[in-house]
Motif scaffolding. Structure first.
Motif, PDB file in Angstrom:
ATOM      1  N   PHE A  77       0.820  -1.208   0.000  1.00  0.00           N
ATOM      2  CA  PHE A  77       0.000   0.000   0.000  1.00  0.00           C
ATOM      3  C   PHE A  77       0.857   1.263   0.000  1.00  0.00           C
ATOM      4  CE2 PHE A  77      -2.492  -3.430   1.739  1.00  0.00           C
ATOM      5  CZ  PHE A  77      -3.653  -3.318   1.005  1.00  0.00           C
ATOM      6  N   ARG A  78       1.986   1.181   0.654  1.00  0.00           N
ATOM      7  CA  ARG A  78       2.864   2.352   0.729  1.00  0.00           C
ATOM      8  C   ARG A  78       3.490   2.669  -0.624  1.00  0.00           C
ATOM      9  NH1 ARG A  78       8.350   2.963   4.252  1.00  0.00           N
ATOM     10  NH2 ARG A  78       8.609   5.185   3.923  1.00  0.00           N
ATOM     11  N   TRP A  79       3.921   1.614  -1.338  1.00  0.00           N
ATOM     12  CA  TRP A  79       4.623   1.818  -2.606  1.00  0.00           C
ATOM     13  C   TRP A  79       3.753   1.480  -3.809  1.00  0.00           C
ATOM     14  CZ3 TRP A  79       8.465   4.795  -1.791  1.00  0.00           C
ATOM     15  CH2 TRP A  79       9.194   4.696  -0.593  1.00  0.00           C
ATOM     16  N   ASP A  80       2.479   1.173  -3.581  1.00  0.00           N
ATOM     17  CA  ASP A  80       1.534   0.885  -4.659  1.00  0.00           C
ATOM     18  C   ASP A  80       2.044  -0.236  -5.570  1.00  0.00           C
ATOM     19  OD1 ASP A  80      -0.897   1.223  -5.935  1.00  0.00           O
ATOM     20  OD2 ASP A  80      -0.082   2.665  -7.371  1.00  0.00           O
ATOM     21  N   THR A  81       2.370  -1.372  -4.941  1.00  0.00           N
ATOM     22  CA  THR A  81       2.828  -2.544  -5.690  1.00  0.00           C
ATOM     23  C   THR A  81       1.931  -3.727  -5.375  1.00  0.00           C
ATOM     24  OG1 THR A  81       4.317  -3.312  -3.958  1.00  0.00           O
ATOM     25  CG2 THR A  81       5.235  -1.798  -5.602  1.00  0.00           C
ATOM     26  N   LEU A  82       1.911  -4.680  -6.247  1.00  0.00           N
ATOM     27  CA  LEU A  82       1.152  -5.902  -6.025  1.00  0.00           C
ATOM     28  C   LEU A  82       1.901  -6.835  -5.076  1.00  0.00           C
ATOM     29  CD1 LEU A  82      -1.309  -7.627  -6.902  1.00  0.00           C
ATOM     30  CD2 LEU A  82       0.119  -8.501  -8.748  1.00  0.00           C
ATOM     31  N   TYR A  83       3.220  -6.732  -5.090  1.00  0.00           N
ATOM     32  CA  TYR A  83       4.064  -7.656  -4.341  1.00  0.00           C
ATOM     33  C   TYR A  83       4.437  -7.099  -2.973  1.00  0.00           C
ATOM     34  CZ  TYR A  83       4.598  -9.940  -8.826  1.00  0.00           C
ATOM     35  OH  TYR A  83       4.357 -10.567 -10.002  1.00  0.00           O
ATOM     36  N   THR A 142      11.732   2.361   4.817  1.00  0.00           N
ATOM     37  CA  THR A 142      12.825   3.029   4.112  1.00  0.00           C
ATOM     38  C   THR A 142      12.233   4.155   3.276  1.00  0.00           C
ATOM     39  OG1 THR A 142      12.679   1.545   2.216  1.00  0.00           O
ATOM     40  CG2 THR A 142      14.207   0.914   3.972  1.00  0.00           C
ATOM     41  N   SER A 143      13.059   5.082   2.885  1.00  0.00           N
ATOM     42  CA  SER A 143      12.564   6.215   2.099  1.00  0.00           C
ATOM     43  C   SER A 143      12.548   5.921   0.602  1.00  0.00           C
ATOM     44  CB  SER A 143      13.412   7.460   2.369  1.00  0.00           C
ATOM     45  OG  SER A 143      14.763   7.192   2.065  1.00  0.00           O
ATOM     46  N   ASP A 144      13.087   4.773   0.199  1.00  0.00           N
ATOM     47  CA  ASP A 144      13.104   4.397  -1.213  1.00  0.00           C
ATOM     48  C   ASP A 144      12.238   3.161  -1.435  1.00  0.00           C
ATOM     49  OD1 ASP A 144      14.963   6.412  -1.771  1.00  0.00           O
ATOM     50  OD2 ASP A 144      16.638   5.098  -1.214  1.00  0.00           O
ATOM     51  N   LYS A 145      11.637   3.099  -2.605  1.00  0.00           N
ATOM     52  CA  LYS A 145      10.835   1.939  -2.965  1.00  0.00           C
ATOM     53  C   LYS A 145      11.725   0.691  -2.969  1.00  0.00           C
ATOM     54  CE  LYS A 145       7.675   0.338  -6.537  1.00  0.00           C
ATOM     55  NZ  LYS A 145       6.990   0.691  -7.777  1.00  0.00           N
ATOM     56  N   PRO A 146      11.271  -0.395  -2.319  1.00  0.00           N
ATOM     57  CA  PRO A 146      12.098  -1.610  -2.290  1.00  0.00           C
ATOM     58  C   PRO A 146      12.333  -2.146  -3.701  1.00  0.00           C
ATOM     59  CG  PRO A 146      10.344  -1.742  -0.674  1.00  0.00           C
ATOM     60  CD  PRO A 146      10.065  -0.537  -1.510  1.00  0.00           C
ATOM     61  N   PRO A 147      13.544  -2.613  -3.973  1.00  0.00           N
ATOM     62  CA  PRO A 147      13.827  -3.161  -5.305  1.00  0.00           C
ATOM     63  C   PRO A 147      13.131  -4.504  -5.510  1.00  0.00           C
ATOM     64  CG  PRO A 147      15.696  -3.503  -3.866  1.00  0.00           C
ATOM     65  CD  PRO A 147      14.701  -2.666  -3.103  1.00  0.00           C
ATOM     66  N   GLN A 148      13.101  -4.946  -6.723  1.00  0.00           N
ATOM     67  CA  GLN A 148      12.443  -6.201  -7.058  1.00  0.00           C
ATOM     68  C   GLN A 148      13.060  -7.382  -6.306  1.00  0.00           C
ATOM     69  OE1 GLN A 148      12.452  -6.905 -11.264  1.00  0.00           O
ATOM     70  NE2 GLN A 148      10.557  -8.075 -11.188  1.00  0.00           N
TER      71      GLN A 148
END
Length: 155
Positions: free
Chosen positions: A64-70, A77-83
């Protein structure tokens, strides 16, 4: 006349057992709800049901924070987690529900176990409703009580 009395007695007996079955099923549901809600606002402890549930909620919160399905590691963290941090070990529903509760209610102690508690509380009435037509009200109520009294379900 004797046959009419016998039929009336059977009808009265059937109504009494149906009423008893409904009363037993409702009491199983209430009992299990009280047991399930016990400790809802308590601090989470170690172990799979304590800290593991919290971790699942934090991993799911990233959806929900980074708008991802996974769901993903690298929470807070302040950056979107990598794949490479994406999770694939459980069905995503447990992450999504925990993350949704954390998103809706914030990082509160009750938000993490709430989905599991709600689903658990709904199990005895679902058991009763699923079984009453096939087995009758008393047997369906007994199945509800059987589920409600298992130590593993109360844990």
């Amino acid at each position: 006349m004797p046959a009419t009395k016998a039929i009336a007695a059977c009808v009265a007996w059937t109504k009494r057992t149906q009423n008893a079955g409904v009363l037993l099923a409702v009491s199983a549901w209430v009992w299990f709800a009280l047991v399930s809600l016990w400790g809802l606002f308590a601090m989470h402890t170690k172990g799979h049901l304590g800290g593991g549930l919290v971790t699942n909620a934090m991993i799911g919160e990233n959806c929900f924070r980074w708008d991802t399905l996974y769901p993903s590691w690298n929470f807070y963290t302040s950056d979107k987690p990598p794949q490479s941090a994406w999770m694939c070990s459980h069905p995503y529903g447990i992450y999504w529900l925990g993350g949704l509760m954390a998103t809706l209610f914030g990082n509160r102690d009750f938000a993490v176990p709430l989905p599991a508690i709600v689903m658990s509380i709904l199990t005895p009435p679902f058991l009763y409703l699923a079984l009453k037509d096939r087995w009758g009200t008393v047997a369906a109520a007994a199945a509800s009580w059987g589920f409600a009294c298992l130590p593993i379900t109360m844990a």
